[in-house]
Enzyme design. Structure first.
Site, PDB file in Angstrom:
ATOM      1  N   GLY A 116       4.081  53.723  33.608  1.00  0.00           N
ATOM      2  CA  GLY A 116       4.140  55.155  33.872  1.00  0.00           C
ATOM      3  C   GLY A 116       2.860  55.817  33.450  1.00  0.00           C
ATOM      4  N   GLY A 117       2.767  57.101  33.707  1.00  0.00           N
ATOM      5  CA  GLY A 117       1.600  57.871  33.314  1.00  0.00           C
ATOM      6  C   GLY A 117       1.707  58.377  31.889  1.00  0.00           C
TER       7      GLY A 117
ATOM      8  N   LYS B 154       2.603  60.613  28.930  1.00  0.00           N
ATOM      9  CA  LYS B 154       3.751  61.482  28.632  1.00  0.00           C
ATOM     10  C   LYS B 154       4.856  61.387  29.677  1.00  0.00           C
ATOM     11  CE  LYS B 154       2.641  63.169  24.716  1.00  0.00           C
ATOM     12  NZ  LYS B 154       3.357  62.626  23.584  1.00  0.00           N
TER      13      LYS B 154
ATOM     14  N   ALA C  91       2.230  47.040  17.560  1.00  0.00           N
ATOM     15  CA  ALA C  91       1.506  48.292  17.773  1.00  0.00           C
ATOM     16  C   ALA C  91       0.040  47.994  18.052  1.00  0.00           C
ATOM     17  CB  ALA C  91       1.641  49.179  16.541  1.00  0.00           C
ATOM     18  N   THR C  92      -0.493  48.588  19.107  1.00  0.00           N
ATOM     19  CA  THR C  92      -1.869  48.317  19.490  1.00  0.00           C
ATOM     20  C   THR C  92      -2.830  49.451  19.155  1.00  0.00           C
ATOM     21  OG1 THR C  92      -1.544  49.199  21.717  1.00  0.00           O
ATOM     22  CG2 THR C  92      -1.092  46.839  21.384  1.00  0.00           C
TER      23      THR C  92
ATOM     24  N   HIS D  88       5.054  58.270  16.097  1.00  0.00           N
ATOM     25  CA  HIS D  88       5.738  57.105  16.679  1.00  0.00           C
ATOM     26  C   HIS D  88       6.445  56.286  15.598  1.00  0.00           C
ATOM     27  CE1 HIS D  88       4.861  56.869  21.025  1.00  0.00           C
ATOM     28  NE2 HIS D  88       3.825  57.629  20.729  1.00  0.00           N
TER      29      HIS D  88
ATOM     30  N   GLU E 287       9.645  58.037  14.772  1.00  0.00           N
ATOM     31  CA  GLU E 287      10.608  57.885  15.867  1.00  0.00           C
ATOM     32  C   GLU E 287      11.282  56.520  15.832  1.00  0.00           C
ATOM     33  OE1 GLU E 287       8.228  58.711  19.307  1.00  0.00           O
ATOM     34  OE2 GLU E 287       8.283  60.886  18.991  1.00  0.00           O
TER      35      GLU E 287
END
Length: 166
Positions: A7-8, A10, A32-33, A48, A51
């Protein structure tokens, strides 16, 4: 089970990936990158983490993602977020992109636990004017194609809604 979520910016990729991956049994491992190159990114990384909560074990893999994936030997689910940032790190640090991409594809192909992978779809934007950005977009598009071929399911996120692509 291997799942790719595209996806794009957001579009809801990360939230959907967490929801989907949380349906699998523990342990839950988050690869995590992202690297905090500035304050804005540091805040995003922290948001993040909040979350995800404590249900996830986070492994930081901004460059050595193929090796981090290869070293996981426990069951449960692994969530990679995201290939776009990882590829950007490779470009930024002037790594051998072909070597790392080949290693990642090989390790995803042989991975035997549930795996959820997040990546951006950048091919819907105008063709970038500069050579380096075009190379990045083309490399990411080809990487996404390779990963999609290995996955059982592929979703495309638009405005927080998941469309089934495969």
């Amino acid at each position: 089970m291997k799942i790719l979520i595209l996806g794009g910016i957001k579009s809801g990729k990360s939230a959907f990936a967490l929801k989907l991956a949380s349906q699998f049994s523990e342990p839950r491992i988050f690869l995590a990158t992202a690297q905090a190159f500035d304050e804005e990114m540091a805040k995003k990384i922290e948001r993040h983490r909040r979350e995800r909560g404590h249900a996830w074990h986070t492994i930081e893999a901004p460059i050595e993602l193929p090796e981090a994936l290869k070293e996981i030997s426990s069951g449960g689910v692994v969530l990679i977020d995201c290939l776009t940032v990882w590829l950007g790190n490779l470009f930024y640090h002037q790594k051998d992109v072909d070597f790392y991409v080949e290693a990642l594809v090989k390790n995803i192909e042989s991975f035997s636990f549930p795996l959820v992978i997040v990546s951006n779809e950048v091919g819907l934007a105008p063709v970038p004017a500069d050579k380096e950005t075009r190379k990045f977009a083309e490399t990411l598009g080809l990487l996404n194609q390779k990963i999609a071929r290995l996955c059982n399911h592929t979703y495309f996120m638009i405005a927080g809604k998941a469309l089934i692509a495969k």
